[in-house]
Design an enzyme around this catalytic site. Structure first.
Site, mmCIF file in Angstrom:
data_model
loop_
_atom_site.group_PDB
_atom_site.id
_atom_site.type_symbol
_atom_site.label_atom_id
_atom_site.label_comp_id
_atom_site.label_asym_id
_atom_site.label_seq_id
_atom_site.Cartn_x
_atom_site.Cartn_y
_atom_site.Cartn_z
ATOM 1 N N ASN A 57 0.778 -1.348 -0.013
ATOM 2 C CA ASN A 57 0.257 -0.133 0.030
ATOM 3 C C ASN A 57 1.099 1.263 -0.068
ATOM 4 O OD1 ASN A 57 -2.775 1.017 2.223
ATOM 5 N ND2 ASN A 57 -2.346 1.580 0.096
ATOM 6 N N ASN A 115 -6.538 10.651 -1.194
ATOM 7 C CA ASN A 115 -6.450 9.433 -2.032
ATOM 8 C C ASN A 115 -6.101 9.518 -3.100
ATOM 9 O OD1 ASN A 115 -7.403 7.539 0.277
ATOM 10 N ND2 ASN A 115 -9.631 8.352 -0.196
ATOM 11 N N CYS A 157 -5.753 6.497 7.779
ATOM 12 C CA CYS A 157 -5.106 5.335 6.790
ATOM 13 C C CYS A 157 -4.262 4.519 7.711
ATOM 14 C CB CYS A 157 -4.514 5.640 5.516
ATOM 15 S SG CYS A 157 -3.616 4.317 4.417
ATOM 16 N N ASN A 173 -2.004 1.688 7.011
ATOM 17 C CA ASN A 173 -0.614 1.689 6.481
ATOM 18 C C ASN A 173 -0.149 2.947 6.371
ATOM 19 O OD1 ASN A 173 -0.789 -1.290 6.003
ATOM 20 N ND2 ASN A 173 -2.359 -1.144 4.504
ATOM 21 N N ASN A 219 -12.723 5.366 10.046
ATOM 22 C CA ASN A 219 -13.363 5.368 8.759
ATOM 23 C C ASN A 219 -14.073 4.194 8.362
ATOM 24 O OD1 ASN A 219 -11.266 3.742 8.846
ATOM 25 N ND2 ASN A 219 -10.307 4.099 6.750
ATOM 26 N N HIS A 224 -16.065 0.793 7.463
ATOM 27 C CA HIS A 224 -15.728 -0.415 6.864
ATOM 28 C C HIS A 224 -17.148 -1.399 6.955
ATOM 29 C CE1 HIS A 224 -11.270 -0.025 6.899
ATOM 30 N NE2 HIS A 224 -11.463 0.809 7.971
ATOM 31 N N ASN A 255 -15.365 1.443 2.670
ATOM 32 C CA ASN A 255 -14.484 0.418 2.428
ATOM 33 C C ASN A 255 -14.868 -0.919 2.770
ATOM 34 O OD1 ASN A 255 -11.702 2.020 2.422
ATOM 35 N ND2 ASN A 255 -12.833 2.712 4.477
ATOM 36 N N GLU A 315 -10.794 -0.460 -1.307
ATOM 37 C CA GLU A 315 -10.862 0.681 -0.390
ATOM 38 C C GLU A 315 -11.611 1.795 -1.124
ATOM 39 O OE1 GLU A 315 -7.428 2.127 1.836
ATOM 40 O OE2 GLU A 315 -6.111 0.294 0.909
ATOM 41 N N ARG A 316 -12.486 2.722 -0.266
ATOM 42 C CA ARG A 316 -13.032 3.749 -0.824
ATOM 43 C C ARG A 316 -12.221 4.754 -1.167
ATOM 44 N NH1 ARG A 316 -15.435 7.760 3.995
ATOM 45 N NH2 ARG A 316 -13.305 7.486 4.392
ATOM 46 N N CYS A 366 -4.737 -2.844 3.644
ATOM 47 C CA CYS A 366 -5.335 -1.697 4.158
ATOM 48 C C CYS A 366 -5.280 -1.864 5.958
ATOM 49 C CB CYS A 366 -6.840 -1.841 3.798
ATOM 50 S SG CYS A 366 -7.693 -0.561 4.538
ATOM 51 N N GLY A 367 -4.578 -1.114 6.472
ATOM 52 C CA GLY A 367 -4.426 -1.284 8.070
ATOM 53 C C GLY A 367 -5.636 -1.024 8.750
ATOM 54 N N THR A 368 -6.397 -0.237 8.817
ATOM 55 C CA THR A 368 -7.642 0.004 9.559
ATOM 56 C C THR A 368 -8.554 -1.120 8.848
ATOM 57 O OG1 THR A 368 -8.537 1.448 7.252
ATOM 58 C CG2 THR A 368 -7.491 2.469 9.437
ATOM 59 N N GLY A 369 -8.608 -1.731 7.539
ATOM 60 C CA GLY A 369 -9.500 -2.744 7.158
ATOM 61 C C GLY A 369 -8.980 -3.912 8.115
#
Length: 364
Positions: free
Chosen positions: A89, A142, A151, A153, A240, A242, A279, A297-298, A306-309
């Protein structure tokens, strides 16, 4: 060894700032130079991409050229940057510590992120002055020019970038203000970055989603019709939004490698039940301590990580009874270690962040 190259591309400088998707124009000229790190301390200067192996052998630069001196350069009209990646990423990191306004617009960021006509990245990240007592502020545009809250990552790359800017070595920790609130990354002795991602947000209206809450105020394993197919979804915000799914209503164990992300991903992202878009994580259960995920990802589409994902996936897996609170999440770019601690309800993410190259962009 480091290799420096110069290349021409097109970026249109504009003044309007927007969070809506951007279709970059190809008009005015722009050039950038790249410095890519290798194992030795030598620096090889290459005037253009059209250089033969024989001509390269006679070109060299002083060994005194360093990453620090490169980042300290302040030529008028140039944007100096470092490209990092966290499990593939990838991001363009910009030193913006002297201003609370990003040095480039969302339109310019989208142009630079273009993988055919620009530098190529999933986003542009700005290291800015801290607010409300924090050490720094992180903002990101983005690849489509929209601005997400955070984000995962990206914040690991941000931490390594700050350590380089401030010439910090060893274990380091600092506070970062983001659109998702306070984030605390900590650089470990092995170079990986552990990030306190805070508490997951589960209240449906705060994710946000208009799906009806079915567990307290949360959406857990709820039915979502996407283009005629009924999916089981759990909605989580890590600052964010998900939407996490482990499969369809039929209950078949999802095989994520067989998914056509480019087809199904946008249908989730733009679904009417997600007013801020979303996302989407598609998850295959390997074991209670290992999950395999693919992400749409959105604002960026299919990415390698995707870290938050990954954080949202572990939270959803625990809520649905699939996994333990500490898991390895396998992404196309590599694994992340995720732990949702019961003691403080915080989610902790640990993973790598690596330099790809150094560059300069002339903004005409």
């Amino acid at each position: 060894m480091a290799i420096t190259t110069t290349r021409s591309l097109s970026v249109t400088p504009v003044t309007r700032r927007s969070a809506s998707p951007i279709n970059p124009l190809r008009s005015s000229s722009l050039s950038y130079s790249l410095t890519r790190p290798f194992s030795s301390n030598l620096t090889l200067k290459v005037p253009s991409f059209r250089v033969s192996a024989s001509s390269m052998s006679s070109i060299h630069a002083p060994e005194s050229a360093s990453r620090t001196s490169f980042l300290d350069r302040r030529e008028s009209g140039f944007l100096h940057f470092v490209k990092y990646h966290g499990l593939g990423n990838d991001f363009i990191l910009v030193d913006n510590r002297n201003s609370t306004e990003p040095r480039i617009s969302p339109e310019q960021a989208a142009k630079l992120c273009d993988r055919n006509f620009g530098i190529g990245a999933d986003g542009v990240i700005f290291a800015m002055p801290g607010v409300n007592g924090t050490d720094y502020t992180m903002r990101i545009f983005n690849s489509d020019g929209s601005e997400p809250e955070m984000c995962g990552n990206g914040v690991r790359c941000f931490a390594r970038f700050i350590a380089e800017l401030e010439n910090l070595n060893g274990k380091q920790s600092f506070t970062v203000h983001t659109g998702a609130g306070l984030i605390v990354p900590e650089i470990q002795d092995d170079g990986k970055v552990k990030v306190d991602m805070g508490e997951p947000i589960l209240k449906a209206s705060d994710v946000p989603t208009s799906l009806s809450a079915n567990k307290d105020q949360s959406v857990v394993k709820s039915e979502l019709d996407v283009d005629g197919v009924k999916w089981n979804v759990t909605c989580v915000s890590m600052g964010n939004p998900h939407c996490v799914t482990f499969g369809t209503k039929e209950g078949q164990n999802l095989k994520v490698d067989k998914l056509n992300l480019a087809e199904i991903g946008p249908k989730f992202e733009h679904h009417s039940v997600f007013p801020a878009r979303t996302n989407t994580e598609f998850v295959e259960i390997i074991s209670p301590s290992q999950l395999k995920m693919r992400v749409w990802e959105r604002g960026a589409g299919a990415t390698l990580a995707c870290g938050t994902g990954a954080c949202a996936v572990v939270v959803a897996a625990v809520l649905e009874g699939h996994a333990e609170r500490r898991c390895t999440v396998d992404l196309p770019g590599g694994p992340l270690d995720i732990e949702w601690k019961e003691e403080d309800n915080h989610v902790y993410m640990t993973g790598p962040a690596e330099v790809v190259f150094y560059g300069s962009v002339l903004l005409n």
